[in-house]
Design a protein around this motif. Structure first.
Motif, short mmCIF file in Angstrom:
data_model
loop_
_atom_site.label_atom_id
_atom_site.label_comp_id
_atom_site.label_asym_id
_atom_site.label_seq_id
_atom_site.Cartn_x
_atom_site.Cartn_y
_atom_site.Cartn_z
N THR A 87 18.64 0.30 35.81
CA THR A 87 19.05 -0.03 37.62
C THR A 87 18.75 -1.69 37.90
OG1 THR A 87 17.41 0.81 38.83
CG2 THR A 87 20.03 1.99 38.62
N ALA A 88 17.99 -2.34 36.79
CA ALA A 88 16.45 -3.42 37.31
C ALA A 88 17.64 -4.41 37.41
CB ALA A 88 15.64 -3.25 36.05
N GLY A 89 18.83 -4.82 36.84
CA GLY A 89 18.91 -6.39 36.62
C GLY A 89 18.78 -7.42 36.80
N GLY A 90 17.62 -7.28 35.81
CA GLY A 90 16.89 -8.73 35.40
C GLY A 90 16.12 -8.89 36.38
N ASP A 91 15.78 -7.70 37.09
CA ASP A 91 15.17 -8.72 38.08
C ASP A 91 13.42 -7.84 37.60
OD1 ASP A 91 13.70 -8.63 41.01
OD2 ASP A 91 13.86 -6.73 41.69
N PRO A 92 12.24 -8.75 37.65
CA PRO A 92 11.75 -9.06 36.99
C PRO A 92 10.25 -7.48 37.99
CG PRO A 92 11.52 -10.90 37.71
CD PRO A 92 12.73 -10.23 37.96
N THR A 93 10.55 -6.90 38.94
CA THR A 93 9.92 -6.49 39.71
C THR A 93 9.75 -4.41 39.34
OG1 THR A 93 10.86 -6.50 41.57
CG2 THR A 93 8.65 -7.66 41.52
N GLN A 94 11.31 -4.97 39.20
CA GLN A 94 11.66 -3.35 38.88
C GLN A 94 11.66 -3.45 37.41
OE1 GLN A 94 12.17 -1.74 41.70
NE2 GLN A 94 14.07 -1.12 40.57
N VAL A 95 11.60 -4.09 36.24
CA VAL A 95 11.42 -4.52 35.02
C VAL A 95 9.98 -3.76 35.10
CG1 VAL A 95 11.17 -5.22 32.72
CG2 VAL A 95 13.35 -5.76 34.37
N GLU A 96 8.91 -4.39 36.06
CA GLU A 96 7.89 -3.93 35.57
C GLU A 96 7.55 -2.41 36.09
OE1 GLU A 96 4.54 -4.96 34.27
OE2 GLU A 96 5.89 -6.44 33.69
N ARG A 97 7.79 -2.09 37.17
CA ARG A 97 8.08 -0.59 37.40
C ARG A 97 8.35 0.53 36.93
NH1 ARG A 97 11.35 0.63 43.25
NH2 ARG A 97 9.92 2.21 43.97
N ALA A 98 9.66 -0.05 36.25
CA ALA A 98 9.76 0.53 34.63
C ALA A 98 8.90 1.02 33.60
CB ALA A 98 11.64 0.25 34.27
N LYS A 99 8.50 0.02 33.76
CA LYS A 99 7.53 -0.30 32.75
C LYS A 99 5.76 0.81 32.69
CE LYS A 99 7.90 -4.80 30.11
NZ LYS A 99 7.95 -5.75 30.01
N SER A 100 5.60 0.22 33.96
CA SER A 100 4.65 1.51 34.70
C SER A 100 4.81 3.22 34.54
CB SER A 100 4.28 1.46 36.60
OG SER A 100 3.30 1.62 36.54
#
Length: 130
Positions: A87-100
């Motif tokens: 659900t990140a859709g390219g949003d860097p904060t969401q991608v970082e949250r997913a990586k965490s």
């Protein structure tokens, strides 16, 4: 018409207040039912009492439960990471949250794998036989 004060009457019109009240009544009835079990229900049946487990058996059971809980929590974090990533859709904060969340899942799986080793160390400290 009843003589209920206006602020109490307003509370009874709230759906959550009614639902909470009904839940409290049911919980109270269940508690009363559990507390009113007669003492004869605990009478001696002639069966021998179960013996307590030895320390190595308790530690082994603890190891099994610990591995299961750690694996379940790690799997939950893995699913959460996948949902965040999808659900990140390219949003860097969401991608970082997913990586965490993915890192947390990997740490959880690592702990689940290391749980037998850690409990073996505890056995050594406690002095329990293997």
């Amino acid at each position: 018409m009843s003589r209920i004060p206006a602020h109490f009457r307003a509370l009874t019109h709230s759906r959550t207040a009614r639902r909470t009240g009904r839940t409290a009544v049911v919980a109270g009835q269940v508690l009363l039912l559990l507390l009113s079990v007669p003492d004869t229900a605990n009478a001696d049946t002639g069966m021998p009492a179960l013996a307590a487990n030895s320390l190595p058996v308790v530690i082994n059971n603890l190891r099994i439960w610990l591995i299961g809980i750690l694996a379940a929590v790690a799997t939950l974090f893995l699913v959460i990471a996948g949902v965040y990533w999808a659900t990140a859709g390219g949003d860097p904060t969401q991608v970082e949250r997913a990586k965490s969340a993915l890192r947390n899942a990997l740490v959880g799986y690592g702990l689940a794998i290391l749980a037998p080793v850690l409990l073996q160390i505890v056995k050594g400290i406690v002095g329990a036989p293997s």
